[in-house]
Write an enzyme that holds these catalytic residues in place. Structure first.
Site: not given
Ligand code: NAD
Length: 241
Positions: A57, A136, A149, A153
């Protein structure tokens, strides 16, 4: 390289992109089970790279410290840190609980602080390093139901620019990538109406793939981005210009 949230989504795509170049990869995740992490490890091993996964975590300062000490004992240095892990705890502000606020800020922002602080010790010693933080589009333009969020970000962007200034003279670059609407579990959870509203605002007319974000992340770690620090690179199909 060390990447947070490497088990799935954008993090997994980054692992695979770095694996193509033969990088040694350590990723952490916080999934309730090990299924996605095992799958990712399997693909990385198939690609012939040395890879390790750890459940951690990132919001725990002491656990992150301990983890990086272990990484340094085994690998001696960290060349690249990708702060990718993130969560959503969506609610309109009127209904948002203190816990929803705290959780989003603890993981998304304090997690970046914890990992960056722990990783830079070896980078400063080596006088080189690349840090890439995943922000983001929401951190720039805001979003209904995501004030926590968005704050986290946007905080990453301020953090990125400050640390980029602090570390520029030490051979370390610090940049952020701000993805738009990307096809992962995080966005799968969104209600159909919210997805449609987003899609209508994307000039390229489609949702992005995690691999398209991973390409930019990899580029920021590559020699091509040598003279680039404190920047926010938008990967969003034109959603925000
Ligand atoms: P996802 O939910 O598919 O994966 C999230 C990952 O983070 C997982 O591996 C999870 O285990 C890990 N995680 C969550 N909480 C954690 C913690 N406390 N400690 C360690 N690991 C932890 O997410 P995603 O969509 O691949 O997003 C990845 C990043 O990109 C994030 O920071 C998200 O905010 C950002 N993001 C995503 C999008 C989108 O559209 N998917 C858009 C903008 C930004």
């Amino acid at each position: 390289m060390v990447i947070t949230g490497g088990s799935k989504g954008i993090g997994r795509a980054c692992c695979l992109r770095f694996a193509k170049e033969g990088a040694r990869i350590v990723f952490v995740h916080c999934d309730p089970d090990e299924i996605a992490a095992h799958e990712t490890l399997g693909v990385l091993e198939k690609a012939g790279v040395e890879a390790k996964a750890r459940k951690l975590d990132i919001s725990s300062f002491s656990a992150v410290e301990e983890f990086f000490q272990e990484v340094l004992r085994e690998f001696h240095r960290v060349d690249v840190l990708v702060n990718n892990a993130g969560i959503t705890r969506d609610a309109l502000l009127m209904r948002m609980s203190e816990d929803q606020w705290d959780q989003a800020l603890l993981v998304n922002l304090k997690g970046v602080f914890n990992c960056t602080k722990a990783a830079i010790r070896s980078m400063v010693k080596e006088r080189r390093g690349r840090i890439i933080n995943i922000s983001s589009v929401v951190g720039q333009i805001g979003n209904i139901g995501q004030s926590n969020y968005a704050a986290s970000k946007a905080g990453i962007i301020g953090f990125t620019k400050s640390v980029a200034r602090e570390l520029a003279g030490r051979g370390i670059t610090v940049n952020a990538v701000a993805p738009g609407f990307i096809n992962t579990e995080m966005t799968e959870r969104l209600p159909e109406k919210v997805k449609e509203t987003f899609l209508a605002q994307i000039p390229m007319g489609r949702i992005g793939d995690p691999e398209e974000v991973a390409e930019t992340v990899y580029w920021l770690a590559s020699i091509g981005a040598n003279y680039l620090t404190g920047q926010v690179i938008h990967v969003n199909g034109g959603l925000y210009m």
